[in-house]
Each structure stands twice: as C-alpha cells, then as structure tokens.
Design a protein around this motif. Structure first.
Motif, mmCIF file in Angstrom:
data_model
loop_
_atom_site.group_PDB
_atom_site.id
_atom_site.type_symbol
_atom_site.label_atom_id
_atom_site.label_comp_id
_atom_site.label_asym_id
_atom_site.label_seq_id
_atom_site.Cartn_x
_atom_site.Cartn_y
_atom_site.Cartn_z
ATOM 1 N N GLY A 7 -0.220 -3.188 0.054
ATOM 2 C CA GLY A 7 -1.520 -3.317 0.681
ATOM 3 C C GLY A 7 -1.548 -4.364 1.779
ATOM 4 O O GLY A 7 -0.657 -5.209 1.887
ATOM 5 N N LEU A 8 -2.585 -4.299 2.575
ATOM 6 C CA LEU A 8 -2.762 -5.223 3.701
ATOM 7 C C LEU A 8 -2.628 -6.688 3.305
ATOM 8 O O LEU A 8 -2.121 -7.491 4.073
ATOM 9 C CB LEU A 8 -4.162 -5.045 4.304
ATOM 10 C CG LEU A 8 -4.435 -3.821 5.133
ATOM 11 C CD1 LEU A 8 -5.922 -3.746 5.469
ATOM 12 C CD2 LEU A 8 -3.613 -3.842 6.400
ATOM 13 N N ALA A 58 -4.837 -10.661 7.813
ATOM 14 C CA ALA A 58 -5.824 -11.312 6.936
ATOM 15 C C ALA A 58 -7.047 -11.744 7.744
ATOM 16 O O ALA A 58 -8.195 -11.564 7.296
ATOM 17 C CB ALA A 58 -5.191 -12.502 6.222
ATOM 18 N N ALA A 59 -6.835 -12.288 8.932
ATOM 19 C CA ALA A 59 -7.960 -12.680 9.785
ATOM 20 C C ALA A 59 -8.771 -11.455 10.208
ATOM 21 O O ALA A 59 -10.009 -11.484 10.207
ATOM 22 C CB ALA A 59 -7.454 -13.438 11.008
ATOM 23 N N TRP A 75 -8.679 -2.596 -0.230
ATOM 24 C CA TRP A 75 -8.299 -3.901 0.298
ATOM 25 C C TRP A 75 -9.497 -4.832 0.423
ATOM 26 O O TRP A 75 -9.361 -6.041 0.415
ATOM 27 C CB TRP A 75 -7.557 -3.794 1.624
ATOM 28 C CG TRP A 75 -8.280 -3.013 2.678
ATOM 29 C CD1 TRP A 75 -8.175 -1.672 2.923
ATOM 30 C CD2 TRP A 75 -9.233 -3.509 3.622
ATOM 31 N NE1 TRP A 75 -9.003 -1.306 3.954
ATOM 32 C CE2 TRP A 75 -9.664 -2.415 4.406
ATOM 33 C CE3 TRP A 75 -9.762 -4.773 3.881
ATOM 34 C CZ2 TRP A 75 -10.598 -2.538 5.427
ATOM 35 C CZ3 TRP A 75 -10.686 -4.908 4.902
ATOM 36 C CH2 TRP A 75 -11.094 -3.804 5.655
ATOM 37 N N MET A 76 -10.693 -4.256 0.500
ATOM 38 C CA MET A 76 -11.908 -5.070 0.623
ATOM 39 C C MET A 76 -12.300 -5.755 -0.680
ATOM 40 O O MET A 76 -13.186 -6.599 -0.681
ATOM 41 C CB MET A 76 -13.075 -4.214 1.108
ATOM 42 C CG MET A 76 -12.948 -3.719 2.510
ATOM 43 S SD MET A 76 -14.356 -2.664 2.893
ATOM 44 C CE MET A 76 -14.626 -3.118 4.600
ATOM 45 N N THR A 77 -11.661 -5.384 -1.767
ATOM 46 C CA THR A 77 -11.991 -5.981 -3.059
ATOM 47 C C THR A 77 -11.077 -7.151 -3.414
ATOM 48 O O THR A 77 -11.210 -7.718 -4.495
ATOM 49 C CB THR A 77 -11.940 -4.922 -4.184
ATOM 50 O OG1 THR A 77 -10.605 -4.434 -4.300
ATOM 51 C CG2 THR A 77 -12.899 -3.769 -3.905
ATOM 52 N N MET A 126 0.286 1.266 3.575
ATOM 53 C CA MET A 126 0.010 0.252 4.592
ATOM 54 C C MET A 126 -0.602 0.902 5.827
ATOM 55 O O MET A 126 -1.596 0.408 6.372
ATOM 56 C CB MET A 126 1.284 -0.512 4.962
ATOM 57 C CG MET A 126 1.098 -1.522 6.086
ATOM 58 S SD MET A 126 -0.076 -2.850 5.739
ATOM 59 C CE MET A 126 0.935 -3.913 4.734
ATOM 60 N N GLU A 127 -0.037 2.001 6.252
ATOM 61 C CA GLU A 127 -0.544 2.713 7.422
ATOM 62 C C GLU A 127 -1.993 3.172 7.201
ATOM 63 O O GLU A 127 -2.840 3.040 8.083
ATOM 64 C CB GLU A 127 0.360 3.908 7.701
ATOM 65 C CG GLU A 127 0.290 4.437 9.098
ATOM 66 C CD GLU A 127 1.446 5.415 9.341
ATOM 67 O OE1 GLU A 127 1.487 6.471 8.649
ATOM 68 O OE2 GLU A 127 2.287 5.112 10.200
ATOM 69 N N ARG A 128 -2.271 3.699 6.003
ATOM 70 C CA ARG A 128 -3.635 4.151 5.688
ATOM 71 C C ARG A 128 -4.612 2.977 5.716
ATOM 72 O O ARG A 128 -5.713 3.072 6.261
ATOM 73 C CB ARG A 128 -3.670 4.837 4.320
ATOM 74 C CG ARG A 128 -5.058 5.455 4.043
ATOM 75 C CD ARG A 128 -5.183 6.035 2.650
ATOM 76 N NE ARG A 128 -5.515 4.933 1.745
ATOM 77 C CZ ARG A 128 -4.836 4.601 0.659
ATOM 78 N NH1 ARG A 128 -3.765 5.269 0.313
ATOM 79 N NH2 ARG A 128 -5.220 3.599 -0.085
ATOM 80 N N GLN A 129 -4.212 1.853 5.153
ATOM 81 C CA GLN A 129 -5.115 0.707 5.126
ATOM 82 C C GLN A 129 -5.334 0.137 6.526
ATOM 83 O O GLN A 129 -6.433 -0.325 6.844
ATOM 84 C CB GLN A 129 -4.613 -0.348 4.145
ATOM 85 C CG GLN A 129 -4.786 0.107 2.713
ATOM 86 C CD GLN A 129 -4.481 -0.968 1.696
ATOM 87 O OE1 GLN A 129 -3.935 -2.027 2.009
ATOM 88 N NE2 GLN A 129 -4.834 -0.705 0.458
#
Length: 140
Positions: A7-8, A58-59, A75-77, A126-129
């Motif tokens: 993940g991101l 992350a920024a 990733w927003m969680t 990773m690409e999807r996120q």
C-alpha cells in the motif's frame, strides 16, 4: 527502506514522515506537508536527494484525506495518516502541487514506487492506490 505491504503508506519512510508530523502542532504539520509538495513540484530532482518517494506520497495522502472528508479507500484508514489529518483544515489549496509531486515520483517507468515488486499483485495494488489518490485529488 522496509515495507510490510504494497500500500501507499506501508513503508518505514512513509510512516516515519507521518510519525514526525503527528508530533507537531497542526500549523507545523500543514507547513511540513506544503514544504515537501511545493519543493518537489518546483524541482523534481530533489526526489531521492531531499525526500524519498514514500515521504512525498505520504504528504500527498494528507492533502487527499483532508480534502475528501471521508475514508472511501483502504489507504485512507491508515491510523497515522488520520492522526496527522485530525484537526487540519482541508489542504485542497495544495492540490496542484500534490498532483505534480505525485507525478514526479510515479511518472517515469523507473519509479521505485512502481518497480521492483516481487509480486505483480503488489505492483498492481500500489498502482491502483496511486490511481485512487489521483482521483481524490481530481475530484477535490
């Protein structure tokens, strides 16, 4: 750099950036995010000299999560991300810098974020996120 997922925000560098920001007052967190994004947007050659790609992502994620007002994607969680974003106003004014900075760390075929994965499924995650974060920023 250590990772524990695809993940991101699943890397030591991304989490270190978020952990550093968590310990700051809200205004300092906003300034830290802005500094990274504006610097990379203005001069992509600073990537890997001043900021690693995972810090930039992350920024960008901070801008996206504060602008979205919801947690529609996995990733927003991320707890550290949500703690950084807590009490921050929307950072949508940084959208253009965030999109540019994200492009700087993902745009080339040799991007460390998109290459070197042992599993094609991990690379696709990773690409999807990255696509999800772009979508959030575009809708902002």
């Amino acid at each position: 750099m250590g990772t524990w997922g695809a993940g991101l925000l699943d890397s030591d560098s991304a989490q270190d950036f978020l952990d550093q920001a968590k310990g700051m007052p809200v205004d300092a967190r906003s300034a830290m995010v802005e500094q990274v994004l504006v610097r990379v947007a203005e001069d992509s050659s600073v990537v890997n000299r001043e900021f690693v790609p995972e810090e930039v992502v992350a920024a960008v994620a901070v801008v996206a999560v504060t602008a979205a007002g919801s947690c529609d994607f996995e990733w927003m969680t991320n707890e550290a991300l949500l703690e950084v974003a807590r009490d921050m106003d929307s950072q949508i004014h940084l959208r253009d810098a965030a999109i540019s900075a994200l492009g700087a760390v993902t745009g080339s075929g040799s991007s460390s974020l998109l290459s070197g994965w042992k599993s094609e499924d991990d690379r696709r995650l990773m690409e999807r996120q990255i696509d999800e974060i772009r979508s959030v920023l575009s809708d902002g």
